[in-house]
Design a protein around this motif. Sequence first.
Motif, short mmCIF file in Angstrom:
data_model
loop_
_atom_site.label_atom_id
_atom_site.label_comp_id
_atom_site.label_asym_id
_atom_site.label_seq_id
_atom_site.Cartn_x
_atom_site.Cartn_y
_atom_site.Cartn_z
N ALA A 123 9.18 10.67 -1.69
CA ALA A 123 9.64 9.76 -2.22
C ALA A 123 8.81 7.97 -1.52
CB ALA A 123 11.11 8.79 -1.09
N THR A 124 7.74 9.21 -0.60
CA THR A 124 6.50 8.27 0.00
C THR A 124 5.13 9.29 -0.09
OG1 THR A 124 6.77 8.54 2.61
CG2 THR A 124 8.43 6.42 1.38
N ILE A 125 4.45 7.77 0.00
CA ILE A 125 3.10 8.51 0.40
C ILE A 125 3.18 9.05 1.79
CG2 ILE A 125 2.05 6.97 1.31
CD1 ILE A 125 -0.39 8.27 -0.87
N VAL A 177 2.46 4.50 -5.98
CA VAL A 177 2.48 3.87 -4.62
C VAL A 177 2.91 2.81 -4.07
CG1 VAL A 177 0.32 5.03 -5.31
CG2 VAL A 177 0.56 2.65 -5.71
N PHE A 178 2.90 1.97 -3.07
CA PHE A 178 3.38 1.40 -2.97
C PHE A 178 2.56 -0.22 -2.10
CE2 PHE A 178 6.77 4.27 -1.77
CZ PHE A 178 7.65 3.61 -1.66
N SER A 204 -4.10 0.60 -1.69
CA SER A 204 -5.54 1.34 -1.80
C SER A 204 -5.17 3.62 -2.06
CB SER A 204 -4.67 1.10 -0.23
OG SER A 204 -3.86 1.17 0.15
N GLU A 205 -3.22 3.26 -2.11
CA GLU A 205 -3.23 3.98 -1.80
C GLU A 205 -3.37 5.78 -3.17
OE1 GLU A 205 1.62 4.15 -1.53
OE2 GLU A 205 1.33 3.06 0.14
N TYR A 206 -3.74 5.20 -3.99
CA TYR A 206 -4.61 5.46 -5.28
C TYR A 206 -5.46 6.90 -4.92
CZ TYR A 206 -1.33 3.50 -8.72
OH TYR A 206 -0.59 2.72 -9.68
N ALA A 212 -1.35 -2.00 -13.52
CA ALA A 212 -2.49 -2.72 -13.41
C ALA A 212 -4.00 -2.06 -12.39
CB ALA A 212 -2.37 -4.28 -12.72
N ALA A 213 -2.39 -2.10 -10.82
CA ALA A 213 -3.24 -1.07 -9.74
C ALA A 213 -4.84 -0.06 -9.99
CB ALA A 213 -2.96 -0.68 -8.89
N LEU A 214 -4.24 0.68 -10.98
CA LEU A 214 -4.60 1.97 -11.44
C LEU A 214 -5.49 1.47 -12.32
CD1 LEU A 214 -4.63 4.51 -11.22
CD2 LEU A 214 -3.10 5.13 -12.93
#
Length: 377
Positions: A60-62, A83-84, A87-89, A108-110
């Motif tokens: 479920a989470t990074i 991602v939450f 920056s996790e990308y 959009a973040a990607l």
Amino acid sequence: MSRPLRADIDLDALRHNYQLACELAPNSRSLAVIKADAYGHGAVACARALADLAPAFAVATIEEALALREGGITHPVVLLEGVFEASEYQLAAQHDFWCAIHSEWQLAALEAATLPGPISCWIKFDSGMHRLGFDAEQARAVKKRLVASGKAQDLHLMTHFATADSLTPDYFQHQMAAVEELAAELALPLCLANSPATLAWPQSHAAWNRPGIMLYGADPLEGANDASRRLKPVMTLSSAIIAVREIAIGEPVGYAGRFVATRPTRIGVVACGYGDGYDRHAVDGTPVLVDGQETVLAGKVSMDMLTVDITDLPEAGVGSRVVLWGEGLEVNRVAASCDTISYTLLTGILPRVPKHYHGGQAREADPMASQAVDTCA
């Protein structure tokens, strides 16, 4: 002498259940879902036990994904909620995490990210769960934007079924129709089936399935079928009787005196309570095994102890083994007595309960974890 409470984890049963998922869907690949610390069973140990069988894992989470990498798991890992934060990308690209995309902000973040290479992206379609995901029109646009961005590769389409566990198929069929219509247009590999759909709805078996709770031996279906009856419990939560009390007619037991003896009663005090994760909502009559024989809870669950009626088990006494769920006692039966589901009980086991691993890849359980490892054949 240590406290007798323990959770025995049968890694051979885990492997059996995963292989059953594969057998039911021979034309699919199956993600092994090990989120929530493998539903309370220990994510790294379970991943290692499945490493030669499963092509990929899902969490479920990074943070859960990174814990697998730290434990030596090199397989692809799907982030089921994506991602939450943006920056996790970077971590996803670095560690080969496959990311669900369910929201405009994630997309959009990607698009705005500077990455060393493209990320595998799974578009989440809201076919009727109405929790996460895009509608059909949005999903079409998302695919186009991901392709145009150059930041995504290996696109998939995924959805989640709200009622695959139900005996009534109408809403499941509504969701299937919606995803089939969109899939025909987008021409993307699909990931559809959760545990109940894997067990009961072969029409949902696609390029990928994602069995979760079934891997741990709990039947998620409202009514068991031939496949779910083949599941084997992975966790056996057991303890022992640490004291015996003789209770007269009319005497109460435990907090609030909920249980009152209607006959001369022998009460066994068991070393397990809600401080270990056993559900405090368990009612009088909740099934328990004592020395392999079924009896019942008698009185409210305390933080460190619970009490069981052993009046009809004259051989039971201090030291008698108590199975709270697992071997010989389905966790679903206990969950029903707590007005909850097996997922809650299994994921609720707290850190002070030691885990003992048997079979499978037990010798490779996480050496840094505060868990015992039994290397039985």
